[in-house]
Design an enzyme around this catalytic site. Structure first.
Site, PDB file in Angstrom:
ATOM      1  CG  ASP A  21      -2.071   0.935   1.124  1.00 35.31           C
ATOM      2  OD1 ASP A  21      -2.295   1.483   0.022  1.00 35.31           O
ATOM      3  OD2 ASP A  21      -2.769   1.146   2.136  1.00 35.31           O
ATOM      4  CG  ASN A  69      -6.913  -1.910  -6.304  1.00 36.85           C
ATOM      5  OD1 ASN A  69      -5.983  -2.701  -6.105  1.00 36.85           O
ATOM      6  ND2 ASN A  69      -7.226  -0.953  -5.431  1.00 36.85           N
TER       7      ASN A  69
HETATM    8  C1  FPP Z   1      -1.361   0.450  -3.414  1.00 35.63           C
HETATM    9  O1  FPP Z   1      -0.998   1.768  -3.507  1.00 35.63           O
HETATM   10  C2  FPP Z   1      -0.882  -0.291  -4.535  1.00 35.63           C
HETATM   11  C3  FPP Z   1      -1.662  -0.818  -5.515  1.00 35.63           C
HETATM   12  C4  FPP Z   1      -3.114  -0.681  -5.570  1.00 35.63           C
HETATM   13  C5  FPP Z   1      -1.063  -1.560  -6.585  1.00 35.63           C
HETATM   14  C6  FPP Z   1       0.127  -2.356  -6.199  1.00 35.63           C
HETATM   15  C7  FPP Z   1       0.739  -2.795  -7.424  1.00 35.63           C
HETATM   16  C8  FPP Z   1       2.035  -2.751  -7.714  1.00 35.63           C
HETATM   17  C9  FPP Z   1       3.112  -2.324  -6.808  1.00 35.63           C
HETATM   18  C10 FPP Z   1       2.451  -3.178  -9.060  1.00 35.63           C
HETATM   19  C11 FPP Z   1       1.936  -4.540  -9.428  1.00 35.63           C
HETATM   20  C12 FPP Z   1       2.872  -5.166 -10.256  1.00 35.63           C
HETATM   21  C13 FPP Z   1       3.512  -6.296  -9.982  1.00 35.63           C
HETATM   22  C14 FPP Z   1       4.658  -6.599 -10.814  1.00 35.63           C
HETATM   23  C15 FPP Z   1       3.152  -7.229  -8.919  1.00 35.63           C
HETATM   24  P1  FPP Z   1      -2.150   2.838  -3.626  1.00 35.63           P
HETATM   25  O2  FPP Z   1      -2.237   3.235  -5.051  1.00 35.63           O
HETATM   26  O3  FPP Z   1      -3.406   2.311  -3.047  1.00 35.63           O
HETATM   27  O4  FPP Z   1      -1.550   3.974  -2.757  1.00 35.63           O
HETATM   28  P2  FPP Z   1      -2.372   5.060  -1.932  1.00 35.63           P
HETATM   29  O5  FPP Z   1      -3.195   4.318  -0.929  1.00 35.63           O
HETATM   30  O6  FPP Z   1      -1.287   5.861  -1.301  1.00 35.63           O
HETATM   31  O7  FPP Z   1      -3.181   5.842  -2.916  1.00 35.63           O
END
Ligand code: FPP
Length: 254
Positions: A21, A69
């Site tokens: 996250d 998501n």
């Molecule tokens: C959370 O941060 C992250 C995600 C929803 C996506 C996680 C995915 C990756 C790191 C890439 C996936 C790829 C691979 C290769 C496994 P957020 O966007 O919810 O952050 P925030 O809560 O600060 O907005």
């Protein structure tokens, strides 16, 4: 390399699952677009997965994209899917060389075709690898997984359901080939499971790091593992009972 002692190494989790996250907040704090955070998040995926296998933990599962998501803006979703495709194509050679098997949990039909193809292709090519196990949760939601398991059980079962126990039920879950996670790490300081492995987490230890995912590097990961190795996992028993019982023989811990 790392400061895990021989005692720590003996008590490492067999399966670590991570809720990655904070990519968005990490990017915003740098005045950058969210996808910049995700791109750096993917670089960290590589660092953490490499470290996991390097120290001998055989299973890692990453929550890469939840069913919720899907509600994000189209541009962010397609950017994430492109990053996923890029990562899988780039890493295939290393996965084959190191003996890493890729699995996915979640509804892959909900992914764009190019991303689904990259995932299924990598799963197919790595299915003979037996040493290390990387599982990506993609378009995954635990409630959906449970409902689907109940539906398939109901279709197959023709009795009252009295024969149903955790072992048979868990064979209907998408995680049927994986041991339960021993340790669930969540970054960015949120104390929630967010529909991730709800049943499988029954006895998992939970570690929450205040760091955003792109900053949760190998050192922070080792600290989380060290913290885990110092915990006493009781599975509902007293400390005295545990001294005379192997955790393997406890209910639901097969
Ligand atoms: C959370 O941060 C992250 C995600 C929803 C996506 C996680 C995915 C990756 C790191 C890439 C996936 C790829 C691979 C290769 C496994 P957020 O966007 O919810 O952050 P925030 O809560 O600060 O907005």
């Amino acid at each position: 390399m790392h400061d895990l002692t021989p005692e720590d190494l003996e008590r490492l989790p067999r399966h670590v699952a991570i809720i990655m996250d904070g990519n968005g907040r990490w990017a915003r704090s740098r005045g950058k677009p969210r996808l910049f955070g995700h791109r750096n998040g993917v670089e960290n995926v590589k660092a953490i997965v490499d470290k996991t296998f390097e120290i001998g933990i055989p299973y890692i599962t990453l929550y890469a994209f939840s069913t919720e998501n899907q509600n994000r803006p189209g541009e962010e979703k397609s950017g994430l899917m492109r990053l996923l495709e890029e990562f899988l194509k780039r890493e295939l050679k290393n996965m084959m060389g190191d003996g890493v098997r890729l699995r996915a949990i979640g509804d892959l039909n909900g992914l764009p075709e190019f991303a689904r193809n990259a995932v299924t292709d990598t799963i197919e090519k790595t299915k003979g690898n037996e040493k290390w196990n990387l599982t990506l949760a993609l378009n995954y939601g635990s409630r959906q997984e449970i409902l689907q398991a109940v539906q398939s059980y109901a279709r197959k079962a023709n009795g009252s359901g009295e024969d149903l126990n955790w072992e048979t039920f868990s064979s209907y879950l998408q995680t049927k080939d994986l041991p339960d996670p021993d340790l669930i790490i969540r970054t960015s300081g949120e104390f929630r499971l967010s529909n991730f492995l709800l049943l499988q987490a029954a006895y998992a230890e939970i570690f929450v790091s205040p760091l955003h995912w792109p900053d949760f590097g190998q050192d922070a990961f080792i600290d989380a593992l060290k913290n885990y190795t110092h915990r006493e996992r009781r599975f509902g028993k007293t400390g005295d009972q545990l001294a005379t019982t192997s955790t393997k023989s406890l209910p639901g811990n097969s």
